[in-house]
Motif scaffolding. Structure first.
Motif, PDB file in Angstrom:
ATOM      1  N   LEU A  59      -0.465  10.039   7.184  1.00 35.35           N
ATOM      2  CA  LEU A  59       0.291  10.757   6.164  1.00 35.35           C
ATOM      3  C   LEU A  59      -0.334  12.121   5.903  1.00 35.35           C
ATOM      4  O   LEU A  59       0.366  13.119   5.753  1.00 35.35           O
ATOM      5  N   GLY A  60      -1.654  12.146   5.878  1.00 32.01           N
ATOM      6  CA  GLY A  60      -2.379  13.383   5.627  1.00 32.01           C
ATOM      7  C   GLY A  60      -2.086  14.446   6.670  1.00 32.01           C
ATOM      8  O   GLY A  60      -1.802  15.587   6.329  1.00 32.01           O
ATOM      9  N   ASP A 110      -2.855   6.222   5.487  1.00 30.81           N
ATOM     10  CA  ASP A 110      -3.230   7.397   4.681  1.00 30.81           C
ATOM     11  C   ASP A 110      -3.593   8.583   5.562  1.00 30.81           C
ATOM     12  O   ASP A 110      -3.231   9.725   5.282  1.00 30.81           O
ATOM     13  N   LYS A 111      -4.317   8.278   6.624  1.00 30.90           N
ATOM     14  CA  LYS A 111      -4.777   9.327   7.518  1.00 30.90           C
ATOM     15  C   LYS A 111      -3.583  10.023   8.187  1.00 30.90           C
ATOM     16  O   LYS A 111      -3.499  11.253   8.236  1.00 30.90           O
ATOM     17  N   HIS A 122       0.826  -1.199   0.000  1.00 31.16           N
ATOM     18  CA  HIS A 122       0.000   0.000   0.000  1.00 31.16           C
ATOM     19  C   HIS A 122       0.871   1.264   0.000  1.00 31.16           C
ATOM     20  O   HIS A 122       0.624   2.202  -0.760  1.00 31.16           O
ATOM     21  N   ALA A 123       1.894   1.259   0.843  1.00 23.88           N
ATOM     22  CA  ALA A 123       2.768   2.438   0.959  1.00 23.88           C
ATOM     23  C   ALA A 123       3.489   2.713  -0.354  1.00 23.88           C
ATOM     24  O   ALA A 123       3.591   3.855  -0.790  1.00 23.88           O
ATOM     25  N   PRO A 125      -3.784   0.132   6.155  1.00 27.03           N
ATOM     26  CA  PRO A 125      -3.638   1.044   5.021  1.00 27.03           C
ATOM     27  C   PRO A 125      -4.429   2.335   5.219  1.00 27.03           C
ATOM     28  O   PRO A 125      -3.946   3.430   4.908  1.00 27.03           O
ATOM     29  N   LYS A 126      -5.623   2.199   5.783  1.00 25.02           N
ATOM     30  CA  LYS A 126      -6.457   3.382   5.981  1.00 25.02           C
ATOM     31  C   LYS A 126      -5.813   4.356   6.977  1.00 25.02           C
ATOM     32  O   LYS A 126      -5.787   5.574   6.769  1.00 25.02           O
ATOM     33  N   LYS A 136       0.907   4.223  -2.692  1.00 24.86           N
ATOM     34  CA  LYS A 136       0.486   5.550  -2.235  1.00 24.86           C
ATOM     35  C   LYS A 136       1.590   6.592  -2.474  1.00 24.86           C
ATOM     36  O   LYS A 136       1.333   7.705  -2.918  1.00 24.86           O
TER      37      LYS A 136
END
Ligand code: FES
Length: 152
Positions: free
Chosen positions: A147-148, A144-145, A93-94, A140-141, A97
């Protein structure tokens, strides 16, 4: 170049001590963020080594970088406990992304992705560091969060 001057100063400070190469490489990377390939000759000259010998040591240790990192460094744990808790899926995933593989930097220069092997957070696997700050129980979720908000 300024990088070369920095390297020459570090080499001069360590050259007399036995086994100076690794301390020099660590010091160079600590100051410059990587070991610039165009300074390898100066390190070799200072220690009476060949360029190939110095290059061999730099490439042997995954710790040493030959290019600057992105603005953020994502270090994803790939050791056993994290693997058992899904770190391979997370790694996949990383990569997608960030758009780059391990030991590489995303095209926009924002992220460098590196593997690490156990952060001592096994009880909360899978885990990672972003710019040295630990994050655990990743999905994965959640990746993303995090990272945001880390990079906004
Ligand atoms: Fe990943 Fe220990 S194996 S933190």
């Amino acid at each position: 170049t300024p990088a070369l001057a920095t390297v020459q100063r570090i080499v001069a400070a360590h050259a007399q001590q036995p086994g100076a190469l690794l301390p020099i490489l660590h010091a160079v990377q600590a100051e410059l963020g990587h070991v610039p390939p165009d300074t390898v000759q100066a390190i070799a000259d200072g220690l009476n080594l060949s360029r190939a010998e110095v290059h061999g040591v730099i490439t042997f240790y995954p710790h040493f970088r030959q290019a600057p990192t992105g603005r953020h460094v994502v270090e994803l744990c790939r050791a056993e406990s994290c693997q058992a808790m899904g770190s391979e899926r997370l790694a996949e995933h990383a990569r997608k992304k960030l758009g780059c593989d391990f030991h590489a930097t995303s095209a926009n220069g924002a992220y460098t992705l590196e593997p690490v092997y156990c952060l001592g957070l096994c009880a909360q696997s899978p885990a990672m560091l972003i710019d040295g700050v630990p994050y655990a129980r990743l999905t994965p979720k959640r990746f993303d969060k995090i990272l945001g908000y880390v990079t906004e």
